[in-house]
Design a protein around this motif. Structure first.
Motif, PDB file in Angstrom:
ATOM      1  N   ASP A   6     -14.703  38.542  89.858  1.00  0.00           N
ATOM      2  CA  ASP A   6     -14.516  38.663  88.411  1.00  0.00           C
ATOM      3  C   ASP A   6     -14.516  40.109  87.955  1.00  0.00           C
ATOM      4  OD1 ASP A   6     -14.479  35.907  88.226  1.00  0.00           O
ATOM      5  OD2 ASP A   6     -16.608  35.758  87.720  1.00  0.00           O
ATOM      6  N   GLN A   7     -15.036  41.000  88.779  1.00  0.00           N
ATOM      7  CA  GLN A   7     -15.157  42.400  88.394  1.00  0.00           C
ATOM      8  C   GLN A   7     -13.805  43.097  88.485  1.00  0.00           C
ATOM      9  OE1 GLN A   7     -18.038  43.756  87.204  1.00  0.00           O
ATOM     10  NE2 GLN A   7     -18.760  41.645  87.337  1.00  0.00           N
ATOM     11  N   PRO A   8     -13.455  43.909  87.471  1.00  0.00           N
ATOM     12  CA  PRO A   8     -12.201  44.666  87.570  1.00  0.00           C
ATOM     13  C   PRO A   8     -12.240  45.614  88.763  1.00  0.00           C
ATOM     14  CG  PRO A   8     -13.213  44.900  85.392  1.00  0.00           C
ATOM     15  CD  PRO A   8     -14.198  44.180  86.259  1.00  0.00           C
ATOM     16  N   VAL A   9     -11.086  45.853  89.335  1.00  0.00           N
ATOM     17  CA  VAL A   9     -10.960  46.770  90.469  1.00  0.00           C
ATOM     18  C   VAL A   9      -9.888  47.806  90.155  1.00  0.00           C
ATOM     19  CG1 VAL A   9     -11.687  45.047  92.176  1.00  0.00           C
ATOM     20  CG2 VAL A   9      -9.253  45.352  91.668  1.00  0.00           C
ATOM     21  N   ARG A  10      -9.856  48.829  90.997  1.00  0.00           N
ATOM     22  CA  ARG A  10      -8.802  49.850  90.915  1.00  0.00           C
ATOM     23  C   ARG A  10      -8.095  49.884  92.253  1.00  0.00           C
ATOM     24  NH1 ARG A  10      -8.456  56.056  88.900  1.00  0.00           N
ATOM     25  NH2 ARG A  10      -9.057  54.995  86.988  1.00  0.00           N
ATOM     26  N   VAL A  11      -6.776  49.889  92.199  1.00  0.00           N
ATOM     27  CA  VAL A  11      -5.998  50.125  93.408  1.00  0.00           C
ATOM     28  C   VAL A  11      -5.155  51.373  93.168  1.00  0.00           C
ATOM     29  CG1 VAL A  11      -4.083  48.573  92.742  1.00  0.00           C
ATOM     30  CG2 VAL A  11      -4.446  49.158  95.155  1.00  0.00           C
ATOM     31  N   THR A  12      -5.152  52.250  94.149  1.00  0.00           N
ATOM     32  CA  THR A  12      -4.265  53.407  94.150  1.00  0.00           C
ATOM     33  C   THR A  12      -3.291  53.178  95.292  1.00  0.00           C
ATOM     34  OG1 THR A  12      -6.042  54.820  93.338  1.00  0.00           O
ATOM     35  CG2 THR A  12      -4.114  55.923  94.291  1.00  0.00           C
ATOM     36  N   ALA A  13      -2.012  53.183  94.979  1.00  0.00           N
ATOM     37  CA  ALA A  13      -0.980  52.926  95.985  1.00  0.00           C
ATOM     38  C   ALA A  13      -0.011  54.102  96.024  1.00  0.00           C
ATOM     39  CB  ALA A  13      -0.234  51.635  95.670  1.00  0.00           C
ATOM     40  N   TRP A  14       0.244  54.580  97.229  1.00  0.00           N
ATOM     41  CA  TRP A  14       1.228  55.639  97.418  1.00  0.00           C
ATOM     42  C   TRP A  14       2.460  54.991  98.036  1.00  0.00           C
ATOM     43  CZ3 TRP A  14      -3.957  56.192  98.418  1.00  0.00           C
ATOM     44  CH2 TRP A  14      -4.630  57.110  97.610  1.00  0.00           C
ATOM     45  N   VAL A  15       3.560  55.087  97.315  1.00  0.00           N
ATOM     46  CA  VAL A  15       4.786  54.403  97.714  1.00  0.00           C
ATOM     47  C   VAL A  15       5.745  55.431  98.311  1.00  0.00           C
ATOM     48  CG1 VAL A  15       6.645  52.887  96.964  1.00  0.00           C
ATOM     49  CG2 VAL A  15       4.407  52.762  95.826  1.00  0.00           C
ATOM     50  N   HIS A  16       6.107  55.220  99.573  1.00  0.00           N
ATOM     51  CA  HIS A  16       6.999  56.115 100.315  1.00  0.00           C
ATOM     52  C   HIS A  16       8.394  55.511 100.343  1.00  0.00           C
ATOM     53  CE1 HIS A  16       3.577  58.220 102.489  1.00  0.00           C
ATOM     54  NE2 HIS A  16       2.972  57.165 101.957  1.00  0.00           N
ATOM     55  N   GLY A  17       9.398  56.367 100.362  1.00  0.00           N
ATOM     56  CA  GLY A  17      10.780  55.920 100.456  1.00  0.00           C
ATOM     57  C   GLY A  17      11.635  56.627  99.414  1.00  0.00           C
ATOM     58  N   ARG A  18      12.779  56.016  99.085  1.00  0.00           N
ATOM     59  CA  ARG A  18      13.648  56.571  98.027  1.00  0.00           C
ATOM     60  C   ARG A  18      13.231  55.892  96.732  1.00  0.00           C
ATOM     61  NH1 ARG A  18      18.350  55.461  95.593  1.00  0.00           N
ATOM     62  NH2 ARG A  18      18.729  53.597  96.851  1.00  0.00           N
ATOM     63  N   VAL A  19      12.192  56.479  96.087  1.00  0.00           N
ATOM     64  CA  VAL A  19      11.580  55.847  94.923  1.00  0.00           C
ATOM     65  C   VAL A  19      11.541  56.746  93.689  1.00  0.00           C
ATOM     66  CG1 VAL A  19      10.229  54.156  96.214  1.00  0.00           C
ATOM     67  CG2 VAL A  19       9.287  56.440  95.846  1.00  0.00           C
ATOM     68  N   GLN A  20      12.147  57.911  93.774  1.00  0.00           N
ATOM     69  CA  GLN A  20      12.218  58.778  92.596  1.00  0.00           C
ATOM     70  C   GLN A  20      13.661  58.838  92.101  1.00  0.00           C
ATOM     71  OE1 GLN A  20      10.288  62.584  92.944  1.00  0.00           O
ATOM     72  NE2 GLN A  20       8.376  61.686  93.682  1.00  0.00           N
ATOM     73  N   ALA A  53      -3.672  51.360  89.292  1.00  0.00           N
ATOM     74  CA  ALA A  53      -3.765  50.183  88.429  1.00  0.00           C
ATOM     75  C   ALA A  53      -5.189  49.641  88.448  1.00  0.00           C
ATOM     76  CB  ALA A  53      -2.800  49.100  88.890  1.00  0.00           C
ATOM     77  N   GLU A  54      -5.647  49.216  87.277  1.00  0.00           N
ATOM     78  CA  GLU A  54      -6.954  48.583  87.158  1.00  0.00           C
ATOM     79  C   GLU A  54      -6.813  47.252  86.456  1.00  0.00           C
ATOM     80  OE1 GLU A  54     -10.052  52.326  86.891  1.00  0.00           O
ATOM     81  OE2 GLU A  54      -9.944  50.937  85.212  1.00  0.00           O
ATOM     82  N   TRP A  83      -8.526  50.805  97.698  1.00  0.00           N
ATOM     83  CA  TRP A  83      -9.215  49.997  96.700  1.00  0.00           C
ATOM     84  C   TRP A  83     -10.567  50.608  96.366  1.00  0.00           C
ATOM     85  CZ3 TRP A  83      -6.869  45.690  94.601  1.00  0.00           C
ATOM     86  CH2 TRP A  83      -5.654  45.335  95.187  1.00  0.00           C
ATOM     87  N   SER A  84     -10.942  50.505  95.082  1.00  0.00           N
ATOM     88  CA  SER A  84     -12.239  51.017  94.646  1.00  0.00           C
ATOM     89  C   SER A  84     -12.669  50.272  93.388  1.00  0.00           C
ATOM     90  CB  SER A  84     -12.156  52.529  94.388  1.00  0.00           C
ATOM     91  OG  SER A  84     -11.175  52.817  93.407  1.00  0.00           O
ATOM     92  N   GLU A  85     -13.845  50.609  92.895  1.00  0.00           N
ATOM     93  CA  GLU A  85     -14.313  50.021  91.646  1.00  0.00           C
ATOM     94  C   GLU A  85     -13.494  50.584  90.496  1.00  0.00           C
ATOM     95  OE1 GLU A  85     -18.473  50.595  91.000  1.00  0.00           O
ATOM     96  OE2 GLU A  85     -19.027  49.819  92.965  1.00  0.00           O
ATOM     97  N   ALA A  86     -13.268  49.763  89.478  1.00  0.00           N
ATOM     98  CA  ALA A  86     -12.559  50.231  88.283  1.00  0.00           C
ATOM     99  C   ALA A  86     -13.409  51.288  87.589  1.00  0.00           C
ATOM    100  CB  ALA A  86     -12.281  49.064  87.348  1.00  0.00           C
ATOM    101  N   LYS A  87     -12.738  52.300  87.063  1.00  0.00           N
ATOM    102  CA  LYS A  87     -13.443  53.343  86.315  1.00  0.00           C
ATOM    103  C   LYS A  87     -13.469  53.013  84.823  1.00  0.00           C
ATOM    104  CE  LYS A  87     -12.379  56.960  89.634  1.00  0.00           C
ATOM    105  NZ  LYS A  87     -11.689  58.230  89.854  1.00  0.00           N
ATOM    106  N   GLY A  88     -12.509  52.188  84.368  1.00  0.00           N
ATOM    107  CA  GLY A  88     -12.487  51.788  82.966  1.00  0.00           C
ATOM    108  C   GLY A  88     -11.999  52.859  82.013  1.00  0.00           C
ATOM    109  N   ASN A  89     -11.334  53.880  82.524  1.00  0.00           N
ATOM    110  CA  ASN A  89     -10.894  54.988  81.679  1.00  0.00           C
ATOM    111  C   ASN A  89      -9.383  54.975  81.422  1.00  0.00           C
ATOM    112  OD1 ASN A  89     -10.147  55.610  84.289  1.00  0.00           O
ATOM    113  ND2 ASN A  89     -10.777  57.753  84.183  1.00  0.00           N
ATOM    114  N   LEU A  90      -8.728  53.842  81.658  1.00  0.00           N
ATOM    115  CA  LEU A  90      -7.277  53.750  81.480  1.00  0.00           C
ATOM    116  C   LEU A  90      -6.962  52.771  80.352  1.00  0.00           C
ATOM    117  CD1 LEU A  90      -6.410  53.371  85.264  1.00  0.00           C
ATOM    118  CD2 LEU A  90      -6.127  55.436  83.884  1.00  0.00           C
TER     119      LEU A  90
END
Length: 96
Positions: A6-20, A53-54, A83-90
């Motif tokens: 039930d607790q919010p989480v944070r995921v940071t994802a680095w996406v590689h490829g032709r994405v810009q 994303a959180e 993955w980490s705990e949500a910081k709640g600052n977004l």
């Protein structure tokens, strides 16, 4: 009673490829907003896109699946997630 799931989480994802320059950040923002997530997607100098994303773990997991799905604009070669705990600052989900 709250459980770990039930607790919010944070995921940071680095996406590689032709994405810009292909609408990837816009697409990610739209998907994250549909999932009720807060955070951002930004271009990095080395050609990757960083997605932070959180929210509910299930929604964050779904976003990572979508990033890896082959459906985003451009061409995704690899997604590295942390993955980490949500910081709640977004608030909202924005393109940076």
């Amino acid at each position: 009673m709250d459980t770990v799931d039930d607790q919010p989480v944070r995921v940071t994802a680095w996406v590689h490829g032709r994405v810009q320059g292909v609408g990837f950040r816009w697409w990610t923002r739209a998907r994250a907003s549909e999932l009720g997530l807060r955070g951002y997607a930004r271009n990095l100098n080395d050609g990757r896109v960083e997605v932070v994303a959180e929210g509910a773990r299930e929604s964050c997991e779904r976003l990572v699946v979508l990033l890896r799905s082959g459906r985003p604009p451009g061409s995704v070669d690899l997604v590295v997630d942390r993955w980490s705990e949500a910081k709640g600052n977004l608030s909202g989900f924005v393109e940076r």
